[in-house]
Motif scaffolding. Structure first.
Motif: not given
Length: 125
Positions: A75-91
């Protein structure tokens, strides 16, 4: 998790998908984040953000429905071309994130990422 990814050199922004209907997201002060090097008080902080020169922004996407699918409904604009999506339990270590970013830059039309939940079963054992 926010504190960790906040220290990664190529991270421009952190957007947290917040689907907890009973609680508001925490205030920024809840996280132990360094202040921006642009504040003029601590020049050593500029070394913490060597690639972009500023600290990553922190935003919460607040959803009105609790669903695991909310991560696919930005729902928020994304200002970059690359997006990294990760769950909060992953490092993912910053060095691996940086390497993955460089791989993506070599082929920006491709999807590049991690599959940490992928595993197999060998029934021969």
């Amino acid at each position: 998790t926010v504190e960790h990814y906040h220290t990664c050199p190529h991270v421009h922004e952190i957007q947290v998908v917040w689907s907890d209907l009973a609680n508001e997201p925490p205030d920024r002060s809840y996280f132990k984040l360094p202040t921006s090097p642009t504040n003029g008080k601590d020049t050593a902080l500029a070394n913490k953000f060597p690639v972009l020169g500023i600290e990553p922004a922190l935003h919460f996407e607040i959803h009105s429905v609790d669903s695991l699918n909310n991560r696919f409904r930005p729902i928020l604009p994304i200002e970059t071309e690359a997006v990294f999506s990760v769950d909060d339990d992953l490092y993912i270590p910053c060095s691996q994130l940086d390497f993955t970013h460089s791989v993506w830059r070599s082929a920006p039309q491709a999807m590049v990422g991690f599959f940490p939940r992928m595993h197999g079963f060998d029934n021969r054992q």
